[in-house]
Design a protein around this motif. Structure first.
Motif, PDB file in Angstrom:
ATOM      1  N   ASN A   1       0.837  -1.205   0.000  1.00 40.37           N
ATOM      2  CA  ASN A   1       0.000   0.000   0.000  1.00 40.37           C
ATOM      3  C   ASN A   1       0.867   1.249   0.000  1.00 40.37           C
TER       4      ASN A   1
ATOM      5  N   THR B   1      -3.232   3.585  -2.527  1.00 39.30           N
ATOM      6  CA  THR B   1      -3.115   2.507  -3.513  1.00 39.30           C
ATOM      7  C   THR B   1      -3.064   1.147  -2.824  1.00 39.30           C
TER       8      THR B   1
ATOM      9  N   LEU C   1      -2.432  -2.746  -9.881  1.00 36.68           N
ATOM     10  CA  LEU C   1      -2.393  -1.592  -8.995  1.00 36.68           C
ATOM     11  C   LEU C   1      -3.752  -0.912  -9.000  1.00 36.68           C
ATOM     12  N   ASN C   2      -4.323  -0.733  -7.801  1.00 38.67           N
ATOM     13  CA  ASN C   2      -5.600  -0.055  -7.641  1.00 38.67           C
ATOM     14  C   ASN C   2      -5.383   1.237  -6.866  1.00 38.67           C
ATOM     15  N   ARG C   3      -6.131   2.280  -7.233  1.00 38.74           N
ATOM     16  CA  ARG C   3      -5.946   3.596  -6.620  1.00 38.74           C
ATOM     17  C   ARG C   3      -7.305   4.199  -6.269  1.00 38.74           C
TER      18      ARG C   3
END
Length: 804
Positions: free
Chosen positions: A443, A480, A532-534
Motif C-alpha cells: 500500500n 493505492t 495496482l488499484n488507486r
C-alpha cells in the motif's frame, strides 16, 4: 518456558524486598504522627492542555499528569511503561514498531496505513503520527499530560478518544549542568542515559541527550539456547534555544533513534502430535495449553528494526497585544516487524507475518494567543502532509503449504513433498521441500490535512467562565493497493525444470495447479492479483466544544462540557476498494476539581457519556477455510467516571490514587458473520485503578532516602460473541486472553546532600505476573496452530546517578 535467572537478579530481588520491609515501619509511623509533623503544601501543577499555561485546578478537562518523578519511580522507558498507572489508558507496546493505544475503551483495531489512530500522541505540540514512529523512547521528558475524552477542537484529527501530550525539557540558559544514569538489571539489562546542558550566553543554550538500552531477553529457546525477546536500541536528542531581542525566542531540536532486535517471542499453545499425525485443524480453543508452562522453540528469523529522525523548530514572538507561535516539524522513519505466528520450530507448521513501513511527514502550525480582562483566546492554522508506504507479508515454507493443502482436502498428503519423492524415484534431482513462500500486500498513502481553529474563554464574572471552540479540518488522501503475485523463486525454478522435461505432464499435474495463494484471498484481492488499484478522496469535519465552569471558591471548581472528536476517514489496507468516512465521538462530561490546602489534599472527579459513530475495524475472519481480513463498522456508547486524588500527608509522606469506571457497549453492530452484537460489551474492562505511596527520609548532611511503591489493577475484558470467536477475550483451555492484570513496582534510593550522587534499587512487576498479550491466529484454521505472546515477568536492578 525457561526464564533466565541470574545471581544478580536474585540478589537484587532480595535486597529490594528487604528495603521495602524496612520502609514499612517508618511509613506507618509517619502516617500516625502526621498531626505533629511540619507538612508541605501540594505542588502546583502547570499544564498546557488548553494551549495555554494554566494550573491543573483551572482546566475543565479530565486530565492526568505523569510527572518526571513517576517516570523515575517505575523506571519507565516509553509510554508502554506508564499506561498501567493511568486508568483508562492501555498501550500495547511489546512491539515498539507496531503499538496500539486505547483510551476510555476506544482504540483502532487496524495496523494499516490507511487507518489513523483514535488516540493522538503529541511531542512538544507536534503530532507524532501513526504506527512505527509513535512509540519512541523517552528522551529528556519533563511531564506527560493525558487528556481523556475527545480533543478535536484543541488538538485536531485523530483524537477521538483523547490525546497524549509529551513535554520535553528546553535548553536552560541559567548555567552548565550534566547528569548521567546507569541502570543494571537481570537478563544483562544495561540502560544508560546522559544529558549535558551548555549555556553559551545569557540568551542561548544547547542541550544534548543520549540513551543506550540493551538486554539479552527474558526467555531462551529451549532447543537452541538462543536468547529471545531482547532489547537493543539507542537514541539521541540535540536541542538549541536562543532569543532574538526581548520578544522572540527560537527552539530547534533533532531526535534520532535506532532499534535493531529480535521480534516478539511466541510460544505454541496447541498440542503437537508426533508425525505422521498433524494437529487438528482448525485448532480447538478448549485444548489450549498454559503458555507460561510451554517451552519456547522457534525457527523464524524474527526481527524488529526502526530508524527514526525528526526535526522540530518552534519560534515564539510577542507582538505586545498578542503572541504567535510557529511550529515546524519533519519526521522520517523506516521500520520492520517480523514475528512468528505458529509458535513452533517445525517446518511443516511454519508461518510468520511481516509488516514493513516507510513514512515521511511534515507539520506546520501557526498559533496566536491573546487575552484581555474578559477574554482569553487562541486561534491558529495548521498543515500536515504524510507520504507512507507499507508492505504486509505472510511467509511460509512449502512444507507448511503442504500441510495447508492436506488440511483443506485439496491434496491429501500434500503437494510438494509427494512430488519430490516421485521425481526422485525417477532419478530427477529436485527437492521441493523447505523452500520459502511469500505473499505480500503493498500500500501507499499520500495525505494532506488542513485546519483552522479558534478557542475563546469568556470570563463572565469572577466565578463563571464560558468556553467556545471550533476547528475545521479537511483531509485529502490518495491511496493505492497492490496484491502482489505469490513469490517462491526457488520453488518455481524447480517446477519449471519438471515442466520442461515433461514430468508434470506425465504425472497429470498442470503447472498452474502448483501456483496458488494461501493469504489475502478475499474476492477483490484475488480478482486484482498483480494489478495496482488507486482511490482518492477528501473529507471535511467541524469539531466544536462548549464548556461552562464555575468557581465556588478559590479551591473548588465545577464544570460541564460537550465536545466532539473525530478520526479521519480513510481506506482499509487489506481490502481493495474499501473506504470509510470520518469516525465521530460526541462526549458530554461534568465534574469537579477540589483542593483542600489545610489538608494538603486535592481530588478531581468527572462523569462522562459518549457516543462513537461509524467506528471501523479490521478483523481476521477465521470462519472460512483460509483466514481472510474483513472490514466491519459499529456504533458504540459508554458511561463512565474518572477519579484522581493527591495527598501530601506530611513533609515526607505522599499518596496518590486514580481510578476509572467504564461501561462500554455496542449501540448497533452486525459483524461480517451476521452476529448481532447490539447491546453487548465492546470488551473494555469496567474497572481500572492505580495507587502510589512515597516517603522521604531527610538525613541532613547524609542526604535523602526516598522509597516509593505503585500498584495498578486493570479488570478483565468483558466478552461478547465476537471477541471469543477471534480469541480476543476469554478463557481458552488453560490460556486466557484479557484477564485481570495486577502490577506492583517499587523503588528505594539514596541521594547525596549535594544532589550530585545517587544510588537506587528498583523492581518492576514484583508480583511476577505474566499475561497473554495476544494470540497468533493466522495458522489456527489452516495449520491447527496458535502462538501466544506473553508480557514480561519480574525485572529488577540497581541504578546509579550523577548530577553536576
Amino acid at each position: 518456558m525457561s526464564p533466565r535467572k541470574s545471581r544478580l537478579a536474585v540478589g537484587l530481588g532480595r535486597a529490594l524486598f528487604g528495603c521495602i520491609a524496612v520502609a514499612a515501619s517508618p511509613l506507618a509511623f509517619a502516617q500516625a504522627a502526621s498531626t505533629t509533623t511540619d507538612a508541605t503544601q501540594l505542588d502546583t501543577i502547570t499544564v498546557t492542555a488548553q494551549s495555554r499555561e494554566q494550573e491543573l485546578l483551572d482546566v475543565p478537562i479530565a486530565l492526568q499528569v505523569v510527572t518526571e518523578q513517576l517516570i523515575d519511580d517505575v523506571a519507565a522507558e516509553d509510554l508502554g511503561d506508564i499506561d498501567s498507572f493511568v486508568p483508562g489508558l492501555r498501550v500495547n507496546s511489546l512491539q515498539p514498531t507496531q503499538p496500539s493505544f486505547q483510551l476510555r475503551g476506544i482504540e483502532t483495531d487496524d495496523f494499516g496505513i490507511g487507518t489513523d489512530p483514535a488516540v493522538g500522541v503529541y511531542v512538544d505540540g507536534v503530532y507524532a503520527g501513526r504506527g512505527g514512529g509513535v512509540l519512541l523512547p523517552f528522551t529528556d521528558v519533563q511531564r506527560i499530560e493525558v487528556l481523556k475524552g475527545p480533543q478535536g477542537t484543541l488538538f485536531g484529527r485523530n483524537t477521538a478518544a483523547g490525546a497524549i501530550s509529551i513535554i520535553t525539557h528546553r535548553p536552560d540558559t541559567d548555567g552548565n549542568h550534566a547528569r548521567g544514569k546507569l541502570r543494571l538489571g537481570n537478563d544483562n539489562k544495561t540502560y544508560f542515559e546522559g544529558m549535558a546542558n551548555i549555556a553559551v550566553s545569557d540568551t542561548s543554550a544547547f542541550r544534548f541527550n543520549g540513551i543506550f538500552n540493551h538486554s539479552d531477553g527474558w526467555v531462551r529457546d529451549a532447543v537452541t539456547g538462543e536468547d529471545l525477546a531482547p532489547e537493543d536500541n539507542w537514541a539521541t536528542r540535540a536541542a538549541f534555544q536562543t532569543r532574538f531581542g526581548d520578544n522572540t525566542r527560537a527552539w530547534i531540536s533533532w531526535d534520532h533513534e535506532s532499534l535493531d532486535q529480535r521480534g516478539q517471542a511466541t510460544t505454541g499453545v496447541v498440542p503437537i502430535p508426533a508425525l505422521p499425525a498433524l494437529p487438528t485443524a482448525p485448532a480447538d480453543p478448549d485444548s489450549f495449553l498454559d503458555p507460561e508452562r510451554q517451552p519456547y522453540a522457534t525457527d523464524a528469523p524474527d526481527a524488529e528494526t526502526r530508524t527514526f529522525d525528526g526535526v522540530t523548530l518552534i519560534v515564539d514572538h510577542n507582538f505586545g497585544g498578542f503572541s504567535m507561535t510557529s511550529t515546524s516539524a519533519w519526521h522520517d522513519y523506516d521500520s520492520l516487524n517480523r514475528v512468528e505466528e505458529d509458535g513452533t520450530n517445525l517446518s511443516y507448521l511454519y508461518v510468520d507475518s511481516t509488516n514493513t513501513e516507510s513514512n515521511t511527514n511534515f507539520y506546520q502550525e501557526f498559533k496566536f494567543n491573546g487575552s484581555t480582562d474578559r477574554i482569553d483566546w487562541v486561534a491558529g492554522l495548521s498543515y500536515f502532509q504524510e507520504d507512507a508506504d507499507q508492505t504486509s507479508e505472510v511467509n511460509a515454507l512449502t512444507d507448511s503449504v503442504d500441510t495447508i493443502a492436506n488440511n483443506l482436502g485439496l491434496a491429501p498428503g500434500g503437494l510438494y513433498g509427494p512430488l519430490t519423492q516421485a521425481a526422485n524415484a525417477f532419478g530427477i534431482p529436485v527437492d521441493l521441500t523447505g523452500l520459502p513462500w511469500n505473499e505480500k500486500f503493498v500500500n501507499s498513502l499520500d495525505t494532506k490535512a488542513y485546519a483552522a481553529f479558534g478557542d475563546v474563554i469568556w470570563h463572565v464574572n469572577d466565578k463563571t467562565n464560558v468556553t467556545v471552540g471550533l476547528r475545521y479540518t479537511r483531509d485529502e488522501k490518495d491511496f493505492t493497493w497492490f496484491n502482489d503475485l505469490r513469490s517462491a523463486p526457488e520453488l518455481d525454478a524447480q517446477l519449471a525444470l519438471l515442466d520442461r522435461i515433461g514430468f508434470l505432464d506425465a504425472a497429470g499435474i498442470p503447472l498452474e495447479m502448483l501456483v496458488f495463494d494461501i493469504a489475502f484471498i478475499d474476492p477483490p484481492a484475488l480478482a486484482n492479483k498483480g494489478v495496482l488499484n488507486r482511490a482518492k478522496k477528501s473529507w471535511d469535519d467541524w469539531s466544536p466544544r462548549f464548556v461552562v465552569d464555575y468557581h465556588f471558591n478559590d479551591n473548588l471548581m465545577g464544570f460541564a462540557s460537550l465536545a466532539k472528536g473525530y478520526k479521519a476517514g480513510g481506506f482499509n489496507a487489506l481490502q481493495i476498494g474499501s473506504e470509510f468516512e470520518n469516525e465521530d465521538v460526541w462526549n458530554f462530561e461534568t465534574g469537579i476539581k477540589h483542593a483542600l490546602p489545610d489538608y494538603r489534599l486535592a481530588y478531581n472527579v468527572s462523569a462522562f457519556y459518549y457516543v462513537y459513530d461509524n467506528r471501523q475495524a479490521v478483523t481476521l475472519d477465521m470462519t472460512t477455510d483460509i483466514p481472510r481480513f474483513l472490514v466491519n463498522t459499529s456504533d458504540q456508547e459508554a458511561y463512565g467516571v474518572d477519579f484522581d486524588l493527591r495527598w501530601q500527608a506530611t513533609d515526607g509522606l505522599g499518596f496518590d490514587f486514580n481510578a476509572e469506571y467504564l461501561d462500554s457497549t455496542f449501540k448497533t453492530y452486525v459483524n461480517p458473520q451476521g452476529l448481532d452484537l447490539g447491546g453487548q460489551p465492546t470488551g473494555a474492562p469496567e474497572w481500572s485503578f492505580a495507587a502510589g505511596a512515597n516517603y522521604v527520609w531527610r538525613l541532613a548532611d547524609a542526604g535523602d532516602v526516598r522509597a516509593s511503591a505503585r500498584y495498578s489493577y486493570v479488570g478483565k475484558c468483558r466478552t461478547n460473541d465476537e471477541s471469543v470467536s477471534v480469541l480476543g477475550c476469554g478463557r481458552f483451555g488453560q490460556a486466557e486472553a484479557g484477564e485481570a492484570q495486577e502490577l506492583l513496582d517499587a523503588r528505594i534510593g539514596w541521594t547525596s546532600a549535594s544532589g550530585h550522587w545517587g544510588v537506587a534499587v528498583y523492581g518492576n512487576n514484583l508480583l511476577d505476573n505474566q499475561y497473554v498479550n495476544s494470540f497468533g491466529t493466522y495458522g489456527m484454521t489452516v495449520l491447527g496452530t496458535v502462538g501466544a505472546r506473553m508480557t514480561q515477568p519480574r525485572t529488577y536492578g540497581v541504578e546509579l546517578t550523577a548530577n553536576f
